[in-house]
Design a protein around this motif. Structure first.
Motif, mmCIF file in Angstrom:
data_model
loop_
_atom_site.group_PDB
_atom_site.id
_atom_site.type_symbol
_atom_site.label_atom_id
_atom_site.label_comp_id
_atom_site.label_asym_id
_atom_site.label_seq_id
_atom_site.Cartn_x
_atom_site.Cartn_y
_atom_site.Cartn_z
ATOM 1 N N UNK A 1 29.342 11.651 25.870
ATOM 2 C CA UNK A 1 27.882 11.565 25.835
ATOM 3 C C UNK A 1 27.417 10.767 24.609
ATOM 4 N N UNK A 2 27.931 11.140 23.420
ATOM 5 C CA UNK A 2 27.511 10.446 22.207
ATOM 6 C C UNK A 2 28.001 8.999 22.197
ATOM 7 N N UNK A 3 29.219 8.759 22.687
ATOM 8 C CA UNK A 3 29.728 7.383 22.782
ATOM 9 C C UNK A 3 28.793 6.518 23.617
ATOM 10 N N UNK A 4 28.346 7.066 24.748
ATOM 11 C CA UNK A 4 27.454 6.317 25.646
ATOM 12 C C UNK A 4 26.121 6.005 24.971
ATOM 13 N N UNK A 5 25.765 6.796 23.982
ATOM 14 C CA UNK A 5 24.526 6.564 23.243
ATOM 15 C C UNK A 5 24.760 5.685 22.012
ATOM 16 N N UNK A 6 26.016 5.211 21.848
ATOM 17 C CA UNK A 6 26.339 4.354 20.715
ATOM 18 C C UNK A 6 26.423 5.087 19.395
ATOM 19 N N UNK A 7 26.745 6.392 19.468
ATOM 20 C CA UNK A 7 26.809 7.206 18.263
ATOM 21 C C UNK A 7 28.162 7.906 18.177
ATOM 22 N N UNK A 8 28.558 8.261 16.982
ATOM 23 C CA UNK A 8 29.781 9.033 16.801
ATOM 24 C C UNK A 8 29.419 10.510 16.716
ATOM 25 N N UNK A 9 30.424 11.344 16.960
ATOM 26 C CA UNK A 9 30.207 12.785 16.840
ATOM 27 C C UNK A 9 31.485 13.447 16.352
ATOM 28 N N UNK A 10 31.348 14.643 15.858
ATOM 29 C CA UNK A 10 32.481 15.394 15.326
ATOM 30 C C UNK A 10 33.269 16.100 16.425
ATOM 31 N N UNK A 11 32.584 16.560 17.468
ATOM 32 C CA UNK A 11 33.222 17.325 18.535
ATOM 33 C C UNK A 11 33.446 16.455 19.772
#
Length: 119
Positions: free
Chosen positions: A76-86
């Motif tokens: 989900x975060x990848x698709x938004x162009x963002x990184x995430x911890x989980x």
């Protein structure tokens, strides 16, 4: 997933960082085999524009047991162009009274999440 009848199990995913529903988030529902301790996938789905995934499981298929909702938060975060911890979030819960309705919300940001049994 069957959308014709109302699912006894519902979920709602909120992107608390943006203050908006988490649309197009992939998820899956699993049931733990009590004898082998292996998770069996029951269904897969994607949240709609309101962050909900209707038709998770039919009333007839909803039996007592240990279930898991797996949310593909990293995708989900990848698709938004963002990184995430989980890379994903798994919420494990036990159903003893399948005749009742259960709501499992997920509140998430890129670096945190929380859940609770809703109504």
């Amino acid at each position: 997933m069957s959308g014709a009848e109302s699912s006894p199990l519902t979920t709602h995913v909120l992107n608390t960082g943006d203050g908006a529903p988490a649309a197009r988030l992939a998820l899956s529902l699993h049931l733990l085999d009590s004898s082998t301790k292996i998770w069996n996938m029951l269904t897969v789905g994607t949240t709609n524009t309101d962050g909900r995934c209707p038709g998770l499981i039919s009333r007839a298929a909803f039996t007592p047991g240990t279930y898991k909702l797996r949310f593909e938060t990293g995708q989900y975060w990848d698709a938004m162009g963002q990184t995430s911890f989980y890379p994903y979030v798994e919420v494990v819960f036990t159903i003893t009274e399948p005749e009742k309705r259960f709501h499992i919300p997920l509140l998430m940001s890129r670096f945190s999440y929380s859940t609770y049994r809703g109504s």
